[in-house]
Scaffold this motif. Sequence first.
Motif, mmCIF file in Angstrom:
data_model
loop_
_atom_site.group_PDB
_atom_site.id
_atom_site.type_symbol
_atom_site.label_atom_id
_atom_site.label_comp_id
_atom_site.label_asym_id
_atom_site.label_seq_id
_atom_site.Cartn_x
_atom_site.Cartn_y
_atom_site.Cartn_z
ATOM 1 N N ALA A 176 0.886 -1.172 0.000
ATOM 2 C CA ALA A 176 0.000 0.000 0.000
ATOM 3 C C ALA A 176 0.918 1.215 0.000
ATOM 4 O O ALA A 176 1.555 1.522 1.017
ATOM 5 C CB ALA A 176 -0.914 -0.001 1.218
ATOM 6 N N GLU A 177 1.002 1.889 -1.152
ATOM 7 C CA GLU A 177 1.977 2.958 -1.320
ATOM 8 C C GLU A 177 1.316 4.318 -1.533
ATOM 9 O O GLU A 177 0.113 4.422 -1.732
ATOM 10 C CB GLU A 177 2.875 2.645 -2.515
ATOM 11 N N GLY A 178 2.149 5.352 -1.466
ATOM 12 C CA GLY A 178 1.669 6.703 -1.697
ATOM 13 C C GLY A 178 0.811 7.262 -0.582
ATOM 14 O O GLY A 178 0.036 8.195 -0.794
ATOM 15 N N LEU A 179 0.964 6.726 0.630
ATOM 16 C CA LEU A 179 0.085 7.123 1.739
ATOM 17 C C LEU A 179 0.302 8.569 2.162
ATOM 18 O O LEU A 179 -0.585 9.175 2.765
ATOM 19 C CB LEU A 179 0.292 6.184 2.934
ATOM 20 N N SER A 180 1.481 9.126 1.857
ATOM 21 C CA SER A 180 1.762 10.518 2.224
ATOM 22 C C SER A 180 1.707 11.459 1.027
ATOM 23 O O SER A 180 1.934 12.658 1.175
ATOM 24 C CB SER A 180 3.155 10.621 2.876
ATOM 25 N N VAL A 181 1.408 10.927 -0.143
ATOM 26 C CA VAL A 181 1.388 11.742 -1.354
ATOM 27 C C VAL A 181 0.148 12.620 -1.408
ATOM 28 O O VAL A 181 0.216 13.826 -1.641
ATOM 29 C CB VAL A 181 1.487 10.848 -2.608
ATOM 30 N N SER A 182 -1.003 11.997 -1.183
ATOM 31 C CA SER A 182 -2.266 12.730 -1.174
ATOM 32 C C SER A 182 -3.314 11.858 -0.514
ATOM 33 O O SER A 182 -3.142 10.630 -0.390
ATOM 34 C CB SER A 182 -2.716 13.093 -2.599
ATOM 35 N N GLN A 183 -4.420 12.476 -0.104
ATOM 36 C CA GLN A 183 -5.498 11.715 0.512
ATOM 37 C C GLN A 183 -6.099 10.731 -0.485
ATOM 38 O O GLN A 183 -6.431 9.594 -0.125
ATOM 39 C CB GLN A 183 -6.575 12.662 1.042
ATOM 40 N N ASP A 184 -6.216 11.150 -1.746
ATOM 41 C CA ASP A 184 -6.764 10.256 -2.771
ATOM 42 C C ASP A 184 -5.863 9.049 -2.979
ATOM 43 O O ASP A 184 -6.343 7.907 -3.087
ATOM 44 C CB ASP A 184 -6.937 11.006 -4.101
ATOM 45 N N ALA A 185 -4.554 9.307 -3.055
ATOM 46 C CA ALA A 185 -3.609 8.197 -3.245
ATOM 47 C C ALA A 185 -3.688 7.217 -2.084
ATOM 48 O O ALA A 185 -3.677 5.991 -2.278
ATOM 49 C CB ALA A 185 -2.186 8.736 -3.387
ATOM 50 N N LYS A 186 -3.774 7.764 -0.873
ATOM 51 C CA LYS A 186 -3.870 6.907 0.308
ATOM 52 C C LYS A 186 -5.142 6.071 0.278
ATOM 53 O O LYS A 186 -5.104 4.845 0.468
ATOM 54 C CB LYS A 186 -3.836 7.761 1.580
ATOM 55 N N GLU A 187 -6.275 6.714 0.013
ATOM 56 C CA GLU A 187 -7.541 5.993 0.023
ATOM 57 C C GLU A 187 -7.572 4.910 -1.048
ATOM 58 O O GLU A 187 -8.041 3.787 -0.801
ATOM 59 C CB GLU A 187 -8.699 6.977 -0.163
ATOM 60 N N ASN A 188 -7.076 5.231 -2.233
ATOM 61 C CA ASN A 188 -7.083 4.247 -3.317
ATOM 62 C C ASN A 188 -6.178 3.069 -3.011
ATOM 63 O O ASN A 188 -6.523 1.911 -3.272
ATOM 64 C CB ASN A 188 -6.659 4.911 -4.634
ATOM 65 N N SER A 189 -5.011 3.369 -2.454
ATOM 66 C CA SER A 189 -4.053 2.310 -2.166
ATOM 67 C C SER A 189 -4.551 1.384 -1.063
ATOM 68 O O SER A 189 -4.437 0.158 -1.157
ATOM 69 C CB SER A 189 -2.713 2.931 -1.757
ATOM 70 N N VAL A 190 -5.115 1.967 -0.021
ATOM 71 C CA VAL A 190 -5.640 1.156 1.084
ATOM 72 C C VAL A 190 -6.837 0.340 0.614
ATOM 73 O O VAL A 190 -6.997 -0.837 0.981
ATOM 74 C CB VAL A 190 -6.003 2.052 2.284
ATOM 75 N N LYS A 191 -7.689 0.929 -0.213
ATOM 76 C CA LYS A 191 -8.849 0.209 -0.744
ATOM 77 C C LYS A 191 -8.407 -1.009 -1.556
ATOM 78 O O LYS A 191 -8.961 -2.108 -1.395
ATOM 79 C CB LYS A 191 -9.684 1.147 -1.613
ATOM 80 N N THR A 192 -7.399 -0.821 -2.392
ATOM 81 C CA THR A 192 -6.892 -1.926 -3.198
ATOM 82 C C THR A 192 -6.310 -3.029 -2.314
ATOM 83 O O THR A 192 -6.517 -4.223 -2.561
ATOM 84 C CB THR A 192 -5.809 -1.433 -4.170
ATOM 85 N N ALA A 193 -5.585 -2.629 -1.264
ATOM 86 C CA ALA A 193 -5.000 -3.604 -0.345
ATOM 87 C C ALA A 193 -6.085 -4.390 0.393
ATOM 88 O O ALA A 193 -5.981 -5.613 0.565
ATOM 89 C CB ALA A 193 -4.080 -2.903 0.652
ATOM 90 N N ARG A 194 -7.148 -3.692 0.792
ATOM 91 C CA ARG A 194 -8.231 -4.380 1.514
ATOM 92 C C ARG A 194 -8.950 -5.358 0.596
ATOM 93 O O ARG A 194 -9.380 -6.447 1.041
ATOM 94 C CB ARG A 194 -9.219 -3.345 2.063
ATOM 95 N N GLU A 195 -9.091 -5.005 -0.665
ATOM 96 C CA GLU A 195 -9.707 -5.935 -1.617
ATOM 97 C C GLU A 195 -8.857 -7.185 -1.797
ATOM 98 O O GLU A 195 -9.375 -8.289 -1.961
ATOM 99 C CB GLU A 195 -9.917 -5.234 -2.959
ATOM 100 N N LYS A 196 -7.546 -7.003 -1.735
ATOM 101 C CA LYS A 196 -6.633 -8.133 -1.867
ATOM 102 C C LYS A 196 -6.747 -9.084 -0.678
ATOM 103 O O LYS A 196 -6.562 -10.305 -0.820
ATOM 104 C CB LYS A 196 -5.199 -7.598 -1.984
#
Length: 201
Positions: A176-196
């Motif tokens: 789960a990457e880009g957590l400090s880049v932007s809120q959108d990047a964080k939300e998308n990355s965490v969402k993808t990880a949770r789906e996995k």
Amino acid sequence: MTHREQKLLKIQTSLFQNDGVSSQLADEFARQWQAQNPQGQVITRDLGAEPVPHLDLARFQSFITPEEERTAEQKAVVNYSDQLIAEITSADVLVLGIPMYNFSVPSTLRAYFDHVARAGVTFRYTPEGPQGLIKGKRAVVFITRGGFHGEDHSQTAYVRQFLGFLGITDVEVVHAEGLSVSQDAKENSVKTAREKIAELV
């Protein structure tokens, strides 16, 4: 023959403890695993809350001193290491939550690894090279990062190499990457990880 209950060992390493994203992803996996294994047992080792001491000469000498020659202090050091190793060997599944700190794993995880990598206990030296002695385990690793570094980063390679060194080769890594880049990047990355997680459980 009675069926042995499954065990999951959850190792979290975030300085933020349960509030760390890596810890939350590992916890989500453990919750879904528990739902699938209602009789199973989840054990948590929180290295942020209870750091393992860094390896120094006295602790290392405790490991290599013959059992009958160890002092009381050395026996305590070895017993502590044995407890950490027993948690791994009794588990069927290992789940690790690992943030990236300064391009690597948290120092607390390195210290933990130093206490579970013991010659003759969790690995052995052979003419063909070291051989891991912990077999038949599955590991799921959640790696979180503030920026984007990719799946081939040395941090990921190190974790895979160390687990393989112990004999654990069935390893799935979720980034789960880009957590400090932007809120959108964080939300998308965490969402993808949770789906996995649902796929992996």
